[in-house]
Design a protein around this motif. Structure first.
Motif, PDB file in Angstrom:
ATOM      1  N   UNK A 163      34.203   3.898 -42.940  1.00 38.56           N
ATOM      2  CA  UNK A 163      35.412   3.451 -42.232  1.00 38.56           C
ATOM      3  C   UNK A 163      35.057   2.513 -41.079  1.00 38.56           C
ATOM      4  N   UNK A 164      35.813   1.419 -40.963  1.00 38.47           N
ATOM      5  CA  UNK A 164      35.532   0.449 -39.899  1.00 38.47           C
ATOM      6  C   UNK A 164      36.752   0.138 -39.029  1.00 38.47           C
ATOM      7  N   UNK A 165      37.947   0.514 -39.511  1.00 35.56           N
ATOM      8  CA  UNK A 165      39.146   0.124 -38.756  1.00 35.56           C
ATOM      9  C   UNK A 165      40.321   0.976 -39.232  1.00 35.56           C
ATOM     10  N   UNK A 188      40.579   1.142 -43.135  1.00 38.57           N
ATOM     11  CA  UNK A 188      39.812   0.105 -43.822  1.00 38.57           C
ATOM     12  C   UNK A 188      38.348   0.529 -43.898  1.00 38.57           C
ATOM     13  N   UNK A 189      37.759   0.325 -45.072  1.00 36.75           N
ATOM     14  CA  UNK A 189      36.369   0.714 -45.312  1.00 36.75           C
ATOM     15  C   UNK A 189      35.558  -0.510 -45.731  1.00 36.75           C
ATOM     16  N   UNK A 211      47.199  -9.585 -41.713  1.00 34.71           N
ATOM     17  CA  UNK A 211      46.730 -10.817 -41.063  1.00 34.71           C
ATOM     18  C   UNK A 211      46.179 -10.499 -39.675  1.00 34.71           C
ATOM     19  N   UNK A 212      46.895  -9.637 -38.935  1.00 31.12           N
ATOM     20  CA  UNK A 212      46.445  -9.264 -37.588  1.00 31.12           C
ATOM     21  C   UNK A 212      45.162  -8.440 -37.646  1.00 31.12           C
ATOM     22  N   UNK A 213      45.103  -7.500 -38.581  1.00 29.17           N
ATOM     23  CA  UNK A 213      43.919  -6.646 -38.675  1.00 29.17           C
ATOM     24  C   UNK A 213      42.693  -7.449 -39.096  1.00 29.17           C
TER      25      UNK A 213
END
Length: 209
Positions: free
Chosen positions: A144-146, A161-162, A198-200
């Protein structure tokens, strides 16, 4: 006859309808016999447009401009000062959902796929590929990163998000399952990405730079 939210609001206030509608569908069913009774058969289009325009510009959901309303003399809600509570709708149950996505960069290109979340737009939006439970099992190296949140209607989505370690190859069959494509990072603004993704994506790219 078009029965939208504006038409429902005008009729509900005219008649001071105090019962709570369970949905837009029940509200339209309630409105229909009154419209048939008052409907101007001579100029139906003009009548329909006038009701919608009144609801959109004068008999608005909040802060109605009753002083400018041509119907205020006959409006029961205006006479009883109940405009702010009329009409009333049953609040939809708040839902919480989890989604898991893959962040995968390859030679300055990002893997994106058609969105799996239904929206009102007719354009197919692109997002990071969604990982099903089975796909996550196939990729035990996922890290996981986010985590981001977004709201659509009465549903709040928490999306994790991975990423995969550089040494792990992404199976081609998964790319086909997602109908995904590699898009160059520098040209992402040219593609129809969903607003949250888009923001992420921008936030992650900024953290990596």
């Amino acid at each position: 006859m078009t029965i939208d939210g504006n038409v429902i609001r005008v009729l509900a206030r005219l008649l001071n309808h105090s019962e709570v509608f369970t949905s837009q569908a029940t509200a339209r069913t309630w409105v229909q016999p009154y419209l048939q009774r008052y409907f101007d058969q001579t100029h139906p289009g003009v009548f329909n447009e006038a009701l919608m325009e009144c609801g959109a510009t004068v008999c608005t959901k909040t802060h109605p401009v009753c002083s400018q309303c041509p119907l205020r003399v006959d409006c029961q809600a205006f006479q009883l000062h109940t405009q702010s509570t009329c009409p009333q709708f049953l609040k939809a149950k708040e839902l919480q959902k989890q989604k898991h996505r893959l962040w995968h960069l390859n030679a300055n290109a990002l893997l994106l796929a058609p969105s799996t979340i239904a929206t009102r737009t007719s354009v197919t939006l692109l997002e990071l590929p969604e990982l099903s439970p089975d796909q996550r099992t196939q990729l035990p190296e996922l890290q996981p990163i986010f985590t981001g949140k977004r709201r659509i209607g009465n549903t709040t989505y928490t999306e994790t998000l991975y990423s995969l370690p550089p040494s792990v190859a992404l199976p081609t069959k998964l790319i086909h399952q997602w109908k995904a494509q590699w898009l160059p990072i520098k040209a992402l603004n040219q593609y129809p990405l969903s607003g949250p993704h888009k923001r992420w994506i921008q936030a992650i790219l900024t953290s990596l730079s």
